[in-house]
Design an enzyme around this catalytic site. Structure first.
Site, PDB file in Angstrom:
ATOM      1  N   HIS A  95       0.806  -1.215   0.000  1.00  0.00           N
ATOM      2  CA  HIS A  95       0.000   0.000   0.000  1.00  0.00           C
ATOM      3  C   HIS A  95       0.838   1.264   0.000  1.00  0.00           C
ATOM      4  CE1 HIS A  95      -3.201  -2.792   1.023  1.00  0.00           C
ATOM      5  NE2 HIS A  95      -4.042  -1.860   0.628  1.00  0.00           N
ATOM      6  N   GLY A  96       2.023   1.185   0.525  1.00  0.00           N
ATOM      7  CA  GLY A  96       2.834   2.403   0.532  1.00  0.00           C
ATOM      8  C   GLY A  96       4.179   2.163   1.185  1.00  0.00           C
TER       9      GLY A  96
END
Lengths: 453, 339
Positions: free
Chosen positions: A312-313
């Site tokens: 996600h990041g």
């Protein structure tokens, strides 16, 4: 655009889709189109060569080609998305250990949708390598699969086995496609513009200064963020699926009423389904899945969820978020293996209530990047200074709107219940959607949250 | 199938048109009020005041410009003085707005004020910092709907501004979001019936109490206008003034440029302050001469003319005392020029 598309033959439709997809992506930044072209070119060749090697019984050669695909895609992803994260983390660790380590500092722009299309193309190469899929010989068809614009920047992450046959076959568009496509776009717009954007604006006030908010405000802001991220991401997915449907494509359903899940394991069967099944098929199962000891299964679950969080990041808060979900899954698995109670309706309602709150509270470290802010948020919640606040009604409003969309679908187990039972109501309903969207949008553009991933 | 699809499209359009029609019924329109579409709440207040005034009287003079016009020019004082000096009744109105660059002033005049009023004279006040700014209206209005549409132009911008001006439904964009967010209505400054906003305490009072929010205005005085100055400094500003002059001329009014005095320390704190002030005035004067425009300067070329602290609430916004003096001086200069 649709009028032009409908008038073309199948072959030209694919060419048109490819051009449209590249123009769409270039509108953001044409330079990063080169990454999609590299990914497309490499995986197209890998598919053909790996398949040929496999057919010839040369599995080592096939594996080398697979490695080329994985290295190329993960290399692109690693450099553009994780370089800064790993360098910063390594420097911080070296500093803690008293070592003098300085890595070159680069300002790297994160290309939109990179996490989605790299995973999508990798799945193609892996499936061809595994013999589950014949390679695509038509480069245009394959390029459309990689860059198909409705789902290019934020999914769903399509499997080649599902999308490529639809690209290769002539598409007959029925009235049901139009109706159901419009329904998906309409509900997607409501989710994104009415729920996500407005709920997010209200929640931002409290997430930006958690130390100044009351427990009521923090709890409601957590609910609102929970609805924002669901509305935002499922809204995009619905709009993508609806747009594709109008062109005769059926994209994978990415959300299946996740906040009705009765456990965290159930939540992951309903939330971002295209990613969770990708991680299951290409990470969890190859790691051994649940075929080994209980300890080994727990390790596999944790690894999968930690990497899922990192997907996600490039930030530790996403890793922590993934890790927390990993712990919940391990605990759920442990409890389930030691408890053989019959499922009851009351148990399901309690499970859904508990799961929603666990998931919602776990969104807090996902939303806040600074650990001090996360601590302040939970400290504020822990003060228990609950009292009436107008934010309560905002949360109730969005919950009711979400229930009005998800409820009938869940009860009838039919995503297109409106279009099927009351087809005549679709046009006015879509008109009302446009009106509500207009009354809700304030002129300031709010990008989709998942674009950043 | 095409007939069915056509029916769906017609159904969607009919629903939207029905909502548009409903919002044109006064009772429904009152129940769902529009949001302020402009960059500042003060714009709508001025539109309302201007329309109310025009119901009773024609406008002779329209003052345009930034917040210094809003707070430094009192049309009532100007009208009284100018009427006596000219021997006939004069009615003026102030549409000066907060935070505007010259390009934003031009855009608002082009798209709004020139359509709402037909004055004989349009007086634009300019001050040094505005003339040397190269900021564009598009940048300033970037986050607001109607001004952004005006500035962008093209098909998309024109469509949006057309909808804003003609669609009751479009004008209600965001009302639901505002209601859900418990958004407080955007308010402008309190204005009188001629568009002049009330003044704040004077700079000397602010300095005496040291707790006034406008103390920041005084702090800014410490930084004089000391940056490099050459012929290019005012190029962008003058180009915008030329456009504004053309617009005013096209709408049948006489365009007037006026110098807005500032607290002199802004100039005098710089080593070449007085020359700088003179260079700025000379540039404006030369520009006006070249374009056949009247240039009014109530300071007579003296940076120290408006130097008393009581005249200012910060280094360029006036108190009521300052606004009264400027408006009287301006009325006299105006009467001498156009009498």
């Amino acid at each position: 655009m649709l009028i032009v598309y409908y008038r073309l033959t199948h072959r030209w439709q694919n060419v048109f889709l490819l051009i449209a997809s590249y123009v769409f992506y270039s509108a953001w930044d044409y330079r990063f189109l080169s990454l999609i072209l590299i990914s497309t070119g490499v995986d197209y060749l890998v598919g053909l060569r790996a398949h040929a090697a496999r057919e010839a019984g040369r599995s080592k050669v096939a594996r080398r080609f697979l490695l080329l695909s994985v290295c190329t895609n993960l290399g692109i992803l690693g450099f553009f998305k994780y370089y800064g994260f790993f360098v910063d983390s390594a420097q911080s660790l070296a500093g803690d250990l008293g070592l003098d380590f300085v890595a070159p500092s680069l300002t790297i722009v994160l290309p939109v949708g990179i996490s989605f299309y790299t995973f999508q193309t990798m799945s193609y190469a892996i499936d061809v390598y595994r013999g589950k899929l014949a390679p695509t010989r038509n480069l245009v068809d394959f390029a459309v699969y990689v860059a198909f614009f409705p789902q290019l920047v934020a999914g769903p992450i399509e499997r080649a086995t599902h999308l490529i046959p639809q690209i290769q076959s002539p598409r007959a568009i029925s009235l049901d496609d139009i109706r159901e496509g419009l329904l998906l776009i309409g509900t997607g717009l409501i989710r994104k513009v009415v729920i996500a954007d407005v709920a997010g604006t209200i929640a931002d006030t409290y997430f930006s200064a958690p130390g100044k908010a009351s427990s009521t405000q923090l709890l409601m802001a957590a609910y609102l963020y929970s609805m924002q991220i669901y509305g935002d991401f499922s809204g995009y997915s619905n709009i993508a699926r609806g747009t594709a449907r109008l062109m005769g494509f059926d994209l994978i359903r990415n959300f299946h009423h996740p906040y009705f899940a009765v456990s965290v394991a159930d939540f992951w069967r309903r939330w971002h389904i295209s990613l969770s099944t990708w991680l299951r098929d290409y990470l969890y199962i190859p790691l051994g899945g649940n075929r080994g000891s209980a300890r080994r299964t727990q390790i596999n679950l944790m690894l999968t969820m930690l990497l899922g969080g990192l997907w996600h990041g490039a930030s530790w808060n996403f890793v922590i978020w993934g890790g927390l979900h990993g712990i919940y899954l391990v605990v759920h698995r442990f409890v389930r293996s030691h408890r053989r109670a019959q499922a009851t309706k009351i148990g399901a309602i309690f499970g859904a209530f508990l799961t929603f709150h666990v998931v919602t509270l776990t969104w807090i470290p996902f939303r806040l990047t600074a650990f001090s802010d996360v601590a302040a948020y939970f400290e504020g919640l822990g003060r228990f200074d609950f009292s009436y606040d107008p934010i309560l009604w905002s949360a109730v409003f969005f919950a009711v709107v979400l229930l009005l969309i998800d409820g009938p679908q869940a009860i009838t187990n039919d995503e297109y219940v409106l279009a099927r039972r009351w087809p005549g109501a679709l046009a006015p309903a879509f008109g009302i959607v446009l009106i509500v969207v207009l009354l809700t949008s304030g002129g300031v553009q709010t990008p989709f949250i998942y674009f950043q991933f | 199938m095409s007939r069915s699809v056509g029916r769906i499209v017609v159904g969607i359009i009919a629903t939207v048109l029905l909502a548009e029609g409903l919002l044109r019924i006064p009772a429904v329109a009152d129940a769902v009020p529009e949001r302020n579409p402009y960059y500042h709440g003060g714009v709508q207040e001025r539109i309302d005041a201007l329309e109310a005034l025009q119901a009773e009287s024609d406008i002779d003079v329209l003052f345009i410009g930034s917040s210094v016009v809003r707070s430094n020019v009192s049309p009532h004082v100007f009208d009284d003085e100018a009427s006596i000096a000219l021997g006939r009744p004069i009615t003026s109105f102030n549409v000066g707005g907060s935070g505007l660059h010259l390009d934003s002033v031009r855009l608002l005049y082009e798209r709004l004020w020139s359509k709402l009023a037909e004055p004989d004279y349009v007086v634009q006040f300019v001050r040094y910092a505005e003339l040397r700014s190269d900021k564009t209206a598009q940048e300033f209005f970037a986050n607001n709907d109607i001004e952004r549409a005006w500035a962008e132009g093209g098909i998309a911008g024109s469509t949006r501004s057309f909808l804003q001006e003609h669609s009751a439904l479009y004008r209600r964009r965001g009302v639901l979001a505002a209601w859900l967010s418990h958004e407080k209505p955007q308010r402008g400054y309190k204005i009188d019936d001629r568009g002049h906003s009330e003044s704040k305490p004077s700079l000397s009072e602010a300095l005496a109490t040291r707790d006034h929010s406008d103390i920041a205005g005084y702090e800014a005085i410490a930084s004089g206008y000391g940056d490099p100055l050459d012929e290019e400094t005012f190029a962008t500003g003058l180009a915008v003034l030329e456009q504004t002059a053309q617009l005013v001329e096209d709408s049948g009014s006489v365009y007037v440029i006026a110098n807005m005095p500032e607290y002199p320390e802004k100039f005098l704190a710089a080593p070449d302050g007085e020359e700088r002030y003179q260079f700025y005035l000379d540039t404006l004067e030369e520009f006006a001469r070249e374009h056949g425009i009247v240039f009014l300067d109530v300071t007579g070329g003296d940076a120290n003319d408006f130097s008393a602290m009581e005249l200012y609430s910060d280094y360029h916004h006036f108190t009521e005392t300052g606004a009264t003096r400027l408006s009287k001086d301006l009325a006299l200069a105006f009467a001498i020029t156009f009498g």
